[in-house]
Design a protein around this motif. Structure first.
Motif, short mmCIF file in Angstrom:
data_model
loop_
_atom_site.label_atom_id
_atom_site.label_comp_id
_atom_site.label_asym_id
_atom_site.label_seq_id
_atom_site.Cartn_x
_atom_site.Cartn_y
_atom_site.Cartn_z
N LEU A 156 0.83 -1.21 0.00
CA LEU A 156 0.00 0.00 0.00
C LEU A 156 0.86 1.26 0.00
CD1 LEU A 156 -2.90 -0.94 2.44
CD2 LEU A 156 -3.08 -0.45 -0.01
N VAL A 157 2.13 1.11 0.33
CA VAL A 157 3.04 2.25 0.30
C VAL A 157 3.21 2.77 -1.14
CG1 VAL A 157 5.47 2.88 0.66
CG2 VAL A 157 4.26 1.54 2.36
N VAL A 158 3.15 1.89 -2.11
CA VAL A 158 3.41 2.26 -3.50
C VAL A 158 2.46 3.33 -4.01
CG1 VAL A 158 3.53 1.41 -5.88
CG2 VAL A 158 4.53 0.07 -4.02
N PRO A 159 1.13 3.16 -3.92
CA PRO A 159 0.27 4.24 -4.41
C PRO A 159 0.41 5.51 -3.59
CG PRO A 159 -1.06 2.58 -3.34
CD PRO A 159 0.33 2.02 -3.45
N GLY A 160 0.71 5.36 -2.31
CA GLY A 160 0.93 6.55 -1.48
C GLY A 160 2.11 7.37 -1.99
N LEU A 161 3.20 6.68 -2.31
CA LEU A 161 4.37 7.39 -2.82
C LEU A 161 4.11 7.99 -4.21
CD1 LEU A 161 7.23 5.01 -1.65
CD2 LEU A 161 6.62 7.26 -0.73
N LEU A 162 3.32 7.31 -5.02
CA LEU A 162 2.98 7.84 -6.34
C LEU A 162 2.09 9.09 -6.21
CD1 LEU A 162 2.45 4.51 -8.26
CD2 LEU A 162 4.30 6.15 -8.61
N VAL A 163 1.21 9.11 -5.23
CA VAL A 163 0.39 10.30 -4.98
C VAL A 163 1.29 11.45 -4.50
CG1 VAL A 163 -1.38 11.25 -3.44
CG2 VAL A 163 -1.77 9.09 -4.59
N VAL A 164 2.25 11.14 -3.65
CA VAL A 164 3.21 12.16 -3.20
C VAL A 164 3.99 12.71 -4.40
CG1 VAL A 164 5.33 12.54 -1.86
CG2 VAL A 164 3.39 11.33 -0.84
N ALA A 165 4.43 11.83 -5.29
CA ALA A 165 5.16 12.27 -6.47
C ALA A 165 4.30 13.19 -7.34
CB ALA A 165 5.61 11.05 -7.30
N ALA A 166 3.03 12.84 -7.52
CA ALA A 166 2.14 13.70 -8.30
C ALA A 166 1.94 15.05 -7.61
CB ALA A 166 0.81 13.01 -8.53
N GLY A 167 1.84 15.03 -6.28
CA GLY A 167 1.69 16.28 -5.53
C GLY A 167 2.90 17.18 -5.65
N VAL A 168 4.08 16.58 -5.56
CA VAL A 168 5.32 17.36 -5.72
C VAL A 168 5.39 17.94 -7.13
CG1 VAL A 168 7.85 17.16 -5.83
CG2 VAL A 168 6.60 16.15 -3.93
N LEU A 169 4.99 17.16 -8.10
CA LEU A 169 4.99 17.60 -9.49
C LEU A 169 4.03 18.77 -9.68
CD1 LEU A 169 6.25 17.01 -12.23
CD2 LEU A 169 4.43 15.36 -12.64
N MET A 170 2.86 18.72 -9.04
CA MET A 170 1.89 19.81 -9.13
C MET A 170 2.41 21.06 -8.46
SD MET A 170 -1.86 18.27 -8.51
CE MET A 170 -1.97 16.50 -8.60
N ALA A 171 3.12 20.91 -7.35
CA ALA A 171 3.61 22.06 -6.59
C ALA A 171 4.76 22.77 -7.26
CB ALA A 171 4.02 21.61 -5.19
N GLY A 172 5.53 22.04 -8.09
CA GLY A 172 6.70 22.63 -8.73
C GLY A 172 6.35 23.43 -9.98
#
Length: 115
Positions: free
Chosen positions: A98-114
């Motif tokens: 379950l860590v995998v989709p969580g990290l992918l959501v974090v990656a998408a969030g970082v991408l949106m913030a940058g």
């Protein structure tokens, strides 16, 4: 070079999430393998596309940006299996993933913030 890297990175994240979802819901070995392949195809694009974004926004410090990204990725690749293994020992392999989709959501969030 035909498309900017940011939308391609979003696509790579979506492909990785799709592969994880296929793996997570697998009821047959073939489906699980197909999920792993799809997730691997999505994750395989993260480094080159992320590097492209880093270099585009390095403002004349491309060497430092490339070095910082390489160190970060190397640390993640080195530590992630041990962290996932420890989590799997504490819970179960199925739950640990379950860590995998969580990290992918974090990656998408970082991408949106940058930029």
């Amino acid at each position: 070079l035909r498309w900017p890297p940011k939308p391609l990175l979003y696509l790579a994240i979506a492909v990785a999430v799709s592969g994880w979802l296929l793996l997570w819901t697998a009821s047959a070995p073939g489906q699980a393998v197909a999920g792993l392949v799809l997730a691997g195809l999505g994750i395989g694009g993260h480094f080159p596309l992320g590097l492209s974004l880093m270099l585009a926004h390095a403002h004349g410090q491309q060497d430092q940006a490339s070095g910082a990204l390489s160190i970060g990725v190397s640390a993640g690749i080195g530590l992630a299996p041990f962290a996932l293994g420890a989590l799997a020992n504490a819970t179960s392999v199925h739950t640990a993933f379950l860590v995998v989709p969580g990290l992918l959501v974090v990656a998408a969030g970082v991408l949106m913030a940058g930029p």
